[in-house]
Design a protein around this motif. Structure first.
Motif, PDB file in Angstrom:
ATOM      1  N   ALA A  72     -26.503  -1.771 -15.738  1.00 51.04           N
ATOM      2  CA  ALA A  72     -26.943  -0.728 -16.666  1.00 51.04           C
ATOM      3  C   ALA A  72     -28.365  -0.973 -17.138  1.00 51.04           C
ATOM      4  O   ALA A  72     -29.171  -0.038 -17.251  1.00 51.04           O
ATOM      5  N   ASP A  73     -28.712  -2.228 -17.387  1.00 48.05           N
ATOM      6  CA  ASP A  73     -30.083  -2.561 -17.805  1.00 48.05           C
ATOM      7  C   ASP A  73     -31.090  -2.224 -16.705  1.00 48.05           C
ATOM      8  O   ASP A  73     -32.192  -1.732 -16.983  1.00 48.05           O
ATOM      9  N   VAL A  74     -30.720  -2.504 -15.460  1.00 41.77           N
ATOM     10  CA  VAL A  74     -31.614  -2.198 -14.343  1.00 41.77           C
ATOM     11  C   VAL A  74     -31.784  -0.693 -14.183  1.00 41.77           C
ATOM     12  O   VAL A  74     -32.883  -0.196 -13.934  1.00 41.77           O
ATOM     13  N   LEU A  75     -30.712   0.059 -14.335  1.00 40.96           N
ATOM     14  CA  LEU A  75     -30.792   1.520 -14.256  1.00 40.96           C
ATOM     15  C   LEU A  75     -31.715   2.065 -15.339  1.00 40.96           C
ATOM     16  O   LEU A  75     -32.464   3.024 -15.112  1.00 40.96           O
ATOM     17  N   GLU A  76     -31.688   1.471 -16.523  1.00 42.88           N
ATOM     18  CA  GLU A  76     -32.588   1.892 -17.606  1.00 42.88           C
ATOM     19  C   GLU A  76     -34.046   1.651 -17.238  1.00 42.88           C
ATOM     20  O   GLU A  76     -34.928   2.420 -17.638  1.00 42.88           O
ATOM     21  N   ALA A  77     -34.301   0.589 -16.469  1.00 47.06           N
ATOM     22  CA  ALA A  77     -35.671   0.257 -16.084  1.00 47.06           C
ATOM     23  C   ALA A  77     -36.183   1.126 -14.938  1.00 47.06           C
ATOM     24  O   ALA A  77     -37.385   1.183 -14.697  1.00 47.06           O
ATOM     25  N   LEU A 104     -23.149   4.779 -17.182  1.00 44.00           N
ATOM     26  CA  LEU A 104     -23.835   5.649 -18.133  1.00 44.00           C
ATOM     27  C   LEU A 104     -23.452   5.308 -19.573  1.00 44.00           C
ATOM     28  O   LEU A 104     -24.293   5.351 -20.482  1.00 44.00           O
ATOM     29  N   GLU A 105     -22.213   4.934 -19.790  1.00 42.58           N
ATOM     30  CA  GLU A 105     -21.763   4.556 -21.131  1.00 42.58           C
ATOM     31  C   GLU A 105     -22.415   3.261 -21.591  1.00 42.58           C
ATOM     32  O   GLU A 105     -22.620   3.052 -22.792  1.00 42.58           O
ATOM     33  N   LEU A 106     -22.747   2.385 -20.640  1.00 40.88           N
ATOM     34  CA  LEU A 106     -23.366   1.102 -20.986  1.00 40.88           C
ATOM     35  C   LEU A 106     -24.871   1.214 -21.202  1.00 40.88           C
ATOM     36  O   LEU A 106     -25.486   0.322 -21.788  1.00 40.88           O
ATOM     37  N   MET A 107     -25.471   2.296 -20.733  1.00 38.87           N
ATOM     38  CA  MET A 107     -26.913   2.487 -20.871  1.00 38.87           C
ATOM     39  C   MET A 107     -27.268   2.917 -22.291  1.00 38.87           C
ATOM     40  O   MET A 107     -26.427   3.419 -23.036  1.00 38.87           O
ATOM     41  N   GLU A 108     -28.532   2.712 -22.663  1.00 39.40           N
ATOM     42  CA  GLU A 108     -29.014   3.179 -23.951  1.00 39.40           C
ATOM     43  C   GLU A 108     -28.871   4.700 -24.015  1.00 39.40           C
ATOM     44  O   GLU A 108     -29.104   5.390 -23.017  1.00 39.40           O
ATOM     45  N   PRO A 109     -28.468   5.252 -25.161  1.00 38.58           N
ATOM     46  CA  PRO A 109     -28.172   6.695 -25.258  1.00 38.58           C
ATOM     47  C   PRO A 109     -29.291   7.598 -24.748  1.00 38.58           C
ATOM     48  O   PRO A 109     -29.022   8.566 -24.029  1.00 38.58           O
ATOM     49  N   GLU A 110     -30.544   7.300 -25.087  1.00 38.51           N
ATOM     50  CA  GLU A 110     -31.641   8.174 -24.668  1.00 38.51           C
ATOM     51  C   GLU A 110     -31.840   8.109 -23.163  1.00 38.51           C
ATOM     52  O   GLU A 110     -32.059   9.146 -22.510  1.00 38.51           O
ATOM     53  N   ASP A 111     -31.753   6.909 -22.584  1.00 41.16           N
ATOM     54  CA  ASP A 111     -31.869   6.784 -21.134  1.00 41.16           C
ATOM     55  C   ASP A 111     -30.721   7.501 -20.435  1.00 41.16           C
ATOM     56  O   ASP A 111     -30.929   8.194 -19.429  1.00 41.16           O
ATOM     57  N   ALA A 112     -29.521   7.335 -20.962  1.00 36.90           N
ATOM     58  CA  ALA A 112     -28.358   7.991 -20.366  1.00 36.90           C
ATOM     59  C   ALA A 112     -28.477   9.506 -20.472  1.00 36.90           C
ATOM     60  O   ALA A 112     -28.083  10.238 -19.552  1.00 36.90           O
ATOM     61  N   ALA A 122     -32.769   6.709 -10.896  1.00 40.22           N
ATOM     62  CA  ALA A 122     -31.488   6.256 -11.441  1.00 40.22           C
ATOM     63  C   ALA A 122     -30.414   7.318 -11.233  1.00 40.22           C
ATOM     64  O   ALA A 122     -29.264   6.998 -10.889  1.00 40.22           O
ATOM     65  N   ALA A 123     -30.782   8.578 -11.407  1.00 35.83           N
ATOM     66  CA  ALA A 123     -29.819   9.666 -11.205  1.00 35.83           C
ATOM     67  C   ALA A 123     -29.394   9.745  -9.741  1.00 35.83           C
ATOM     68  O   ALA A 123     -28.206   9.945  -9.439  1.00 35.83           O
ATOM     69  N   ASP A 124     -30.344   9.589  -8.820  1.00 32.65           N
ATOM     70  CA  ASP A 124     -30.001   9.611  -7.396  1.00 32.65           C
ATOM     71  C   ASP A 124     -29.036   8.487  -7.058  1.00 32.65           C
ATOM     72  O   ASP A 124     -28.075   8.687  -6.305  1.00 32.65           O
ATOM     73  N   LEU A 125     -29.275   7.302  -7.612  1.00 30.39           N
ATOM     74  CA  LEU A 125     -28.415   6.162  -7.329  1.00 30.39           C
ATOM     75  C   LEU A 125     -27.023   6.366  -7.918  1.00 30.39           C
ATOM     76  O   LEU A 125     -26.012   6.136  -7.240  1.00 30.39           O
ATOM     77  N   LEU A 126     -26.964   6.801  -9.150  1.00 30.20           N
ATOM     78  CA  LEU A 126     -25.653   7.052  -9.772  1.00 30.20           C
ATOM     79  C   LEU A 126     -24.891   8.153  -9.042  1.00 30.20           C
ATOM     80  O   LEU A 126     -23.665   8.133  -8.966  1.00 30.20           O
ATOM     81  N   GLY A 127     -25.626   9.122  -8.495  1.00 25.65           N
ATOM     82  CA  GLY A 127     -24.980  10.195  -7.752  1.00 25.65           C
ATOM     83  C   GLY A 127     -24.317   9.723  -6.475  1.00 25.65           C
ATOM     84  O   GLY A 127     -23.427  10.407  -5.943  1.00 25.65           O
ATOM     85  N   ASP A 128     -24.726   8.551  -5.971  1.00 25.62           N
ATOM     86  CA  ASP A 128     -24.113   7.990  -4.766  1.00 25.62           C
ATOM     87  C   ASP A 128     -22.917   7.095  -5.075  1.00 25.62           C
ATOM     88  O   ASP A 128     -22.237   6.642  -4.149  1.00 25.62           O
ATOM     89  N   LEU A 129     -22.674   6.821  -6.357  1.00 24.50           N
ATOM     90  CA  LEU A 129     -21.553   5.976  -6.751  1.00 24.50           C
ATOM     91  C   LEU A 129     -20.309   6.810  -7.005  1.00 24.50           C
ATOM     92  O   LEU A 129     -20.393   8.016  -7.277  1.00 24.50           O
TER      93      LEU A 129
END
Length: 437
Positions: free
Chosen positions: A234-239, A261-269, A245-252
């Motif tokens: 989640a920290d790496v996705l925020e960076a 997404l729940e583990l990410m900071e609210p604004e980043d998520a 990050a959206a493209d990567l999450l879309g492949d999961l």
């Protein structure tokens, strides 16, 4: 094959220039490819050579006619297909350096810092010596380091050479890529075994790993992210850039993406969820929510300082987007964009709102990839704004986002860099002609 020295240490060989028979430089040695055996000495079968464009290719040692201090001479025939280690192959620097072995004398633990290869019977190159350092490891910024006595030992004086070390350090690999682009480190990780690439990823800081992930093919992104702890992932996705990050999450899988997404900071998520709501091949799916955004009263000097930030991609740094408050996406009313070249021509104290380019029309989130490519070609521009129906700026699309979607999915794996620009331009032209037709 002629060698100016009887024994060659790999660490000294790394960086050596490779020449063809006419004396023209072909590239530089970056690693040695080995075959490890359950019994007997490991065999060296080839070199990983970095050719112009920082592309790494495989050169069999049978093509090498001479190895001397400061130079390697080859037959001049080089296969430019990108190197990727097979399951049976091991990279000396990338995978053996930092591996732990046990010295038979005293059952002492030591760590490999270099290996020596020699040409024996049948012109076969074999590993004959190990340069090792004993002592306990200490965790540092780049991985694991240690202090202790060093020595050169024969292979029969150690055990555990062929056993993968779960605590193997990554310091030497990371340090060797310190001055390289993330794409170069990404290419090197693709050459390594999955286990070793996971070790390197685990030792990188979040920002560097995020940059590297953005340069990997989708399948490799997913595989590498899955090796991280959930909170670290989640920290790496925020960076990462929100669109990547959206493209990567879309492949999961949906459940895994939701958990991250729940583990990410609210604004980043929030930004990533917004992008996940658009189709991949639309302006909304292509855009990033973090272009350089300023108010109309912002001074030219301030704008120049903002685009000077190293973390901003060059395409996005080529302009600033002027809006009414709020300045976070979705912003207030979009006023227009100002080109970097225009900023360089104006007085530092002037307001940026005076220099908006009136000729650039905005994109809508539902606009197709072909339409985005056509607009970029028509405007001869590196980035375009995306606005909603109320003219609020949602984000911007840069040329690299467009090319990533126009090129074949595996373009990073197969094409020499020298031909990528040609392919990219053909892709843009094809998409543009298709849209016009």
């Amino acid at each position: 094959m002629s060698t100016g020295v009887e024994r060659i240490f790999v660490a000294r060989l790394a960086g050596t220039t490779v020449f063809d028979p006419l004396g023209d430089a072909v590239g530089r040695v970056r690693d040695v490819v080995l075959l490890l055996r359950r019994s007997g000495a490991p065999t060296a079968v080839g070199l990983v050579v970095e050719v112009p464009g920082r592309r790494r290719v495989f050169m069999p040692l049978t093509r090498v006619t001479s190895i001397n201090p400061g130079q390697v001479i080859c037959t001049g025939v080089v296969n430019l297909r990108r190197f990727q280690a097979r399951a049976s192959e091991t990279l000396a620097i990338g995978e053996l350096f930092e591996r732990s072995v046990t010295l038979k004398a005293g059952r002492t633990l030591a760590y490999i810092e270099d290996i020596a290869i020699e040409q024996g019977r049948g012109r076969v190159w074999q590993v004959t010596k190990l340069y090792v350092r004993s002592g306990e490891r200490r965790r540092g910024v780049l991985g694991l380091s240690r202090k202790g006595a060093s020595s050169v030992v024969d292979l029969d004086e150690v055990t555990g050479l062929a056993t993968r070390d779960k605590m193997q350090g990554a310091a030497l690999v990371i340090e060797s890529f310190a001055d390289y682009k993330p794409a170069d480190l990404a290419a090197a990780l693709m050459e390594m075994s999955p286990a070793r690439s996971a070790e390197i990823a685990g030792a990188l800081d979040n920002e560097r790993l995020a940059d590297v992930l953005e340069e990997l093919p989708e399948e490799d992104q997913v595989a590498l992210l899955s090796t991280l702890r959930r909170d670290r992932a989640a920290d790496v996705l925020e960076a990462m850039d929100p669109d990547d990050a959206a493209d990567l999450l879309g492949d999961l899988p949906a459940t895994e993406a939701a958990e991250l997404l729940e583990l990410m900071e609210p604004e980043d998520a929030r930004q990533v969820r917004q992008l996940l709501g658009y189709e991949d091949d639309t302006a909304g799916g292509l855009m990033t929510t973090e272009p350089v955004i300023v108010g109309p009263e912002t001074s030219v000097a301030t704008c120049l300082a903002l685009v000077r930030v190293e973390a901003i991609a060059p395409a996005l740094a080529s302009m600033v987007f002027v809006v009414r408050p709020p300045l976070e996406t979705p912003t207030g009313r979009f006023i227009g964009l100002v080109h970097l070249q225009r900023l360089l021509r104006e007085a530092p104290h002037d307001s940026v709102g005076n220099f908006v380019d009136p000729a650039i029309a905005s994109l809508e989130p539902a606009d197709s990839l072909a339409e985005v490519a056509r607009r970029m070609a028509a405007y001869d521009i590196l980035a375009l704004p995306v606005v909603d129906e109320d003219n609020h700026l949602l984000g911007a699309i840069s040329i690299d986002d467009v090319l990533d979607h126009l090129l074949p999915r595996d373009w990073r794996e197969h094409e020499p860099r020298a031909s990528r620009m040609t392919t990219a331009m053909k892709a843009v032209t094809t998409a543009t002609e298709g849209s016009d037709g």
